[in-house]
Design an enzyme around this catalytic site. Structure first.
Site, PDB file in Angstrom:
ATOM      1  N   CYS A  30       0.839  -1.210   0.000  1.00 55.86           N
ATOM      2  CA  CYS A  30       0.000   0.000   0.000  1.00 55.86           C
ATOM      3  C   CYS A  30       0.872   1.257   0.000  1.00 55.86           C
ATOM      4  O   CYS A  30       1.581   1.517   0.965  1.00 55.86           O
ATOM      5  CB  CYS A  30      -0.904  -0.047   1.230  1.00 55.86           C
ATOM      6  SG  CYS A  30      -1.723   1.494   1.642  1.00 55.86           S
ATOM      7  N   CYS A  33       0.218   3.766   2.762  1.00 56.83           N
ATOM      8  CA  CYS A  33       0.664   3.175   4.029  1.00 56.83           C
ATOM      9  C   CYS A  33       2.164   3.379   4.218  1.00 56.83           C
ATOM     10  O   CYS A  33       2.630   3.606   5.342  1.00 56.83           O
ATOM     11  CB  CYS A  33       0.361   1.679   4.062  1.00 56.83           C
ATOM     12  SG  CYS A  33      -1.377   1.252   3.945  1.00 56.83           S
TER      13      CYS A  33
END
Length: 101
Positions: A30, A33
């Site tokens: 991600c 992230c």
């Protein structure tokens, strides 16, 4: 480095924490992230109560918190979710979430 939260240490690190904890639900694949992670790690280095939950390694915790998108940031107080934010957030916003818990 932020605490790595797993189903094995969840009770001790989150439910029995004694103070609110900010959980960062994330994954290695991600992009947002990866940008959120260093903020969480710096908060941990500065003594704030934060933890990281890898959704790929801890799917039970992600399901328990009904995480649909990542990063999802959840503040838990006394074992219960009290605040949630989805997406990339600035440190100031995350600190305010912890303060208001």
């Amino acid at each position: 480095m932020a605490k790595q939260i797993t189903k094995q240490n969840f009770e001790q690190e989150v439910v029995n924490a004694g103070s609110p904890i900010l959980l960062d639900f994330w994954a290695t694949w991600c992009g947002p992230c990866q940008r959120q992670g260093p903020i969480i790690d710096q908060m941990a280095a500065d003594g704030l109560n934060v933890g990281k939950v890898n959704v790929d390694e801890q799917p039970e915790l992600a399901q328990h918190f009904r995480v649909m998108s990542i990063p999802t940031l959840v503040v838990v107080k006394n074992g219960k979710e009290v605040q949630r934010a989805v997406g990339l957030h600035a440190r100031e916003q995350l600190e305010e979430m912890l303060r208001n818990a």
